[in-house]
Design a protein around this motif. Structure first.
Motif, PDB file in Angstrom:
ATOM      1  N   UNK A  15      42.901  52.783  -1.030  1.00 39.20           N
ATOM      2  CA  UNK A  15      42.898  52.295  -2.409  1.00 39.20           C
ATOM      3  C   UNK A  15      43.024  53.607  -3.317  1.00 39.20           C
ATOM      4  N   UNK A  16      42.710  54.704  -3.052  1.00 39.02           N
ATOM      5  CA  UNK A  16      42.726  55.697  -4.027  1.00 39.02           C
ATOM      6  C   UNK A  16      44.212  56.347  -3.707  1.00 39.02           C
ATOM      7  N   UNK A  17      44.924  55.629  -2.707  1.00 39.41           N
ATOM      8  CA  UNK A  17      46.279  56.174  -2.663  1.00 39.41           C
ATOM      9  C   UNK A  17      46.436  57.424  -2.074  1.00 39.41           C
ATOM     10  N   UNK A  18      45.427  57.856  -0.976  1.00 37.26           N
ATOM     11  CA  UNK A  18      45.393  58.921  -0.148  1.00 37.26           C
ATOM     12  C   UNK A  18      46.137  58.738   1.196  1.00 37.26           C
ATOM     13  N   UNK A  19      46.301  57.487   1.521  1.00 39.88           N
ATOM     14  CA  UNK A  19      46.668  57.011   2.657  1.00 39.88           C
ATOM     15  C   UNK A  19      47.430  55.805   2.187  1.00 39.88           C
ATOM     16  N   UNK A  20      48.631  55.533   3.084  1.00 40.65           N
ATOM     17  CA  UNK A  20      49.551  54.504   3.273  1.00 40.65           C
ATOM     18  C   UNK A  20      48.717  53.540   4.151  1.00 40.65           C
ATOM     19  N   UNK A  21      49.352  52.353   4.239  1.00 39.46           N
ATOM     20  CA  UNK A  21      48.612  51.262   4.962  1.00 39.46           C
ATOM     21  C   UNK A  21      48.827  51.647   6.605  1.00 39.46           C
ATOM     22  N   UNK A  22      49.782  52.123   6.784  1.00 37.14           N
ATOM     23  CA  UNK A  22      49.909  52.650   8.082  1.00 37.14           C
ATOM     24  C   UNK A  22      48.884  53.848   8.419  1.00 37.14           C
ATOM     25  N   UNK A  23      48.729  54.757   7.652  1.00 33.73           N
ATOM     26  CA  UNK A  23      47.550  55.891   7.601  1.00 33.73           C
ATOM     27  C   UNK A  23      46.491  55.370   7.623  1.00 33.73           C
ATOM     28  N   UNK A  24      45.994  54.421   6.831  1.00 36.47           N
ATOM     29  CA  UNK A  24      44.581  54.019   6.864  1.00 36.47           C
ATOM     30  C   UNK A  24      44.344  53.042   8.361  1.00 36.47           C
ATOM     31  N   UNK A  25      45.168  52.632   8.839  1.00 31.99           N
ATOM     32  CA  UNK A  25      45.228  52.046  10.267  1.00 31.99           C
ATOM     33  C   UNK A  25      44.749  53.171  11.285  1.00 31.99           C
ATOM     34  N   UNK A  26      45.764  54.119  11.124  1.00 33.89           N
ATOM     35  CA  UNK A  26      45.511  55.182  12.110  1.00 33.89           C
ATOM     36  C   UNK A  26      44.327  56.068  11.744  1.00 33.89           C
ATOM     37  N   UNK A  27      43.916  56.202  10.611  1.00 35.03           N
ATOM     38  CA  UNK A  27      42.687  56.844  10.139  1.00 35.03           C
ATOM     39  C   UNK A  27      41.372  56.217  10.934  1.00 35.03           C
ATOM     40  N   UNK A  28      41.549  54.830  10.931  1.00 35.53           N
ATOM     41  CA  UNK A  28      40.494  54.162  11.442  1.00 35.53           C
ATOM     42  C   UNK A  28      40.405  54.052  12.778  1.00 35.53           C
ATOM     43  N   UNK A  29      41.482  53.922  13.305  1.00 38.94           N
ATOM     44  CA  UNK A  29      41.569  54.168  14.838  1.00 38.94           C
ATOM     45  C   UNK A  29      41.142  55.472  15.243  1.00 38.94           C
ATOM     46  N   UNK A  30      41.512  56.519  14.718  1.00 36.05           N
ATOM     47  CA  UNK A  30      40.793  57.908  15.096  1.00 36.05           C
ATOM     48  C   UNK A  30      39.301  57.985  14.930  1.00 36.05           C
ATOM     49  N   UNK A  31      39.047  57.371  13.715  1.00 31.67           N
ATOM     50  CA  UNK A  31      37.425  57.698  13.227  1.00 31.67           C
ATOM     51  C   UNK A  31      36.687  56.684  14.446  1.00 31.67           C
ATOM     52  N   UNK A  32      36.896  55.714  14.562  1.00 34.54           N
ATOM     53  CA  UNK A  32      36.498  54.567  15.410  1.00 34.54           C
ATOM     54  C   UNK A  32      36.374  55.192  16.898  1.00 34.54           C
ATOM     55  N   UNK A  33      37.400  55.680  17.247  1.00 31.45           N
ATOM     56  CA  UNK A  33      37.579  56.122  18.731  1.00 31.45           C
ATOM     57  C   UNK A  33      36.616  57.321  18.902  1.00 31.45           C
ATOM     58  N   UNK A  34      36.450  58.325  18.070  1.00 28.98           N
ATOM     59  CA  UNK A  34      35.544  59.455  17.882  1.00 28.98           C
ATOM     60  C   UNK A  34      34.262  58.890  17.880  1.00 28.98           C
ATOM     61  N   UNK A  35      33.793  57.841  17.053  1.00 25.84           N
ATOM     62  CA  UNK A  35      32.648  57.267  16.786  1.00 25.84           C
ATOM     63  C   UNK A  35      31.996  56.670  18.270  1.00 25.84           C
ATOM     64  N   UNK A  36      32.875  56.025  18.790  1.00 20.70           N
ATOM     65  CA  UNK A  36      32.570  55.257  20.093  1.00 20.70           C
ATOM     66  C   UNK A  36      32.163  55.959  21.238  1.00 20.70           C
ATOM     67  N   UNK A  37      33.031  57.096  21.587  1.00 25.21           N
ATOM     68  CA  UNK A  37      33.178  57.880  22.834  1.00 25.21           C
ATOM     69  C   UNK A  37      32.452  59.137  22.526  1.00 25.21           C
ATOM     70  N   UNK A  38      32.300  59.760  21.378  1.00 27.42           N
ATOM     71  CA  UNK A  38      31.744  60.964  21.268  1.00 27.42           C
ATOM     72  C   UNK A  38      30.163  60.951  20.577  1.00 27.42           C
ATOM     73  N   UNK A  39      29.641  61.940  20.207  1.00 25.44           N
ATOM     74  CA  UNK A  39      28.187  62.052  19.733  1.00 25.44           C
ATOM     75  C   UNK A  39      28.493  61.806  18.133  1.00 25.44           C
ATOM     76  N   UNK A  40      27.448  61.581  17.583  1.00 25.49           N
ATOM     77  CA  UNK A  40      27.320  61.060  16.165  1.00 25.49           C
ATOM     78  C   UNK A  40      27.599  62.492  15.448  1.00 25.49           C
ATOM     79  N   UNK A  41      27.289  63.484  15.981  1.00 24.42           N
ATOM     80  CA  UNK A  41      27.546  64.805  15.353  1.00 24.42           C
ATOM     81  C   UNK A  41      29.197  65.095  15.253  1.00 24.42           C
ATOM     82  N   UNK A  42      29.706  64.752  16.172  1.00 22.56           N
ATOM     83  CA  UNK A  42      31.115  65.040  16.177  1.00 22.56           C
ATOM     84  C   UNK A  42      31.960  63.909  15.248  1.00 22.56           C
ATOM     85  N   UNK A  43      31.426  62.768  15.127  1.00 19.36           N
ATOM     86  CA  UNK A  43      31.904  61.830  14.160  1.00 19.36           C
ATOM     87  C   UNK A  43      31.710  62.376  12.828  1.00 19.36           C
TER      88      UNK A  43
END
Length: 240
Positions: A23-51
């Protein structure tokens, strides 16, 4: 991997931040999807500290990108048309920490090795981003391979301002990253710091030798230097 309320919260926060960045135009649609994927992966498989550390780094990167955007756009040094990042930008800096998370999840890395690798990837990417965003303010830029004067923003160009700021940034990011991830401060944080400095130098060298000749994209450069810094960092730790 243990699914918990914190895991769900990390996934929800990744989605919220990605949508807001779009929404802030920091990411394109593809960038937003990739950002979510990276964040979710780290959030699921790593510690909360790493996330948490990855989230801090991501937000700081957006702030650095949007800072003085008008001035950068006037000189043609902005990312995209409005400073937005694509999925290539996101994966360029997001794959290395995800690899560290994956290697720990399958038992290849012990906790300390993981800390060294993960923080090194964050430090390399963070120091490079700050060098790129702030270093362009210095008009005295030199090609790293021959030290001839070049225009600000060119691949392989280095300046006193950019080098000094990125080195200081590497130290601060490594210290903050190590503290957030391990909840302690010890001399081992100097390894990610050194990798941040090394990665920034390699980024300029690769830019001059490969990017300017069309052999490598800046996304591949970002990913490669972060991975090299991470691997070398773990090798140094294991050799000590």
């Amino acid at each position: 991997m243990e699914f918990s309320y914190l895991t769900v919260a990390a996934i929800v926060l990744s989605a919220a931040l990605s949508v807001e960045a779009y929404k802030l135009q920091c990411l394109t649609k593809g960038g937003a999807v990739a950002s979510f994927a990276v964040g979710a992966f780290v959030g699921v498989f790593a510690s909360i500290n790493a996330f948490f550390l990855l989230t801090i780094f991501t937000i700081a990167g957006f702030v650095a990108t949007m800072k003085d955007f008008k001035r950068k756009s006037e000189t043609g040094l902005q990312e995209g048309t409005k400073g937005e990042r694509t999925w290539k930008n996101v994966l360029g800096v997001g794959l290395p920490p995800c690899l560290a998370v994956a290697l720990e999840a399958v038992g290849v890395l012990d906790p300390v090795s993981f800390a060294v690798m993960f923080v090194s990837t964050i430090t390399v990417a963070g120091a490079d981003t700050i060098a790129s965003e702030i270093g362009v303010r210095d008009k005295n830029v030199y090609m790293i391979t021959n030290f001839q004067r070049v225009e600000p923003g060119i691949n392989g160009g280095v300046s006193k301002t950019g080098t000094a700021v990125s080195t200081l940034a590497a130290l601060l990011i490594a210290a903050l990253g190590w503290f957030v991830l391990t909840e302690s401060l010890d001399w081992l944080l100097l390894i990610p710091f050194a990798m941040g400095v090394l990665g920034n130098i390699l980024d300029s060298v690769f830019g001059a030798v490969f990017e300017n000749k069309g052999y490598m994209s800046k996304y591949t450069n970002n990913c490669s230097t972060a991975l090299i810094g991470a691997v070398v960092g773990v090798a140094i730790y294991l050799a000590l």
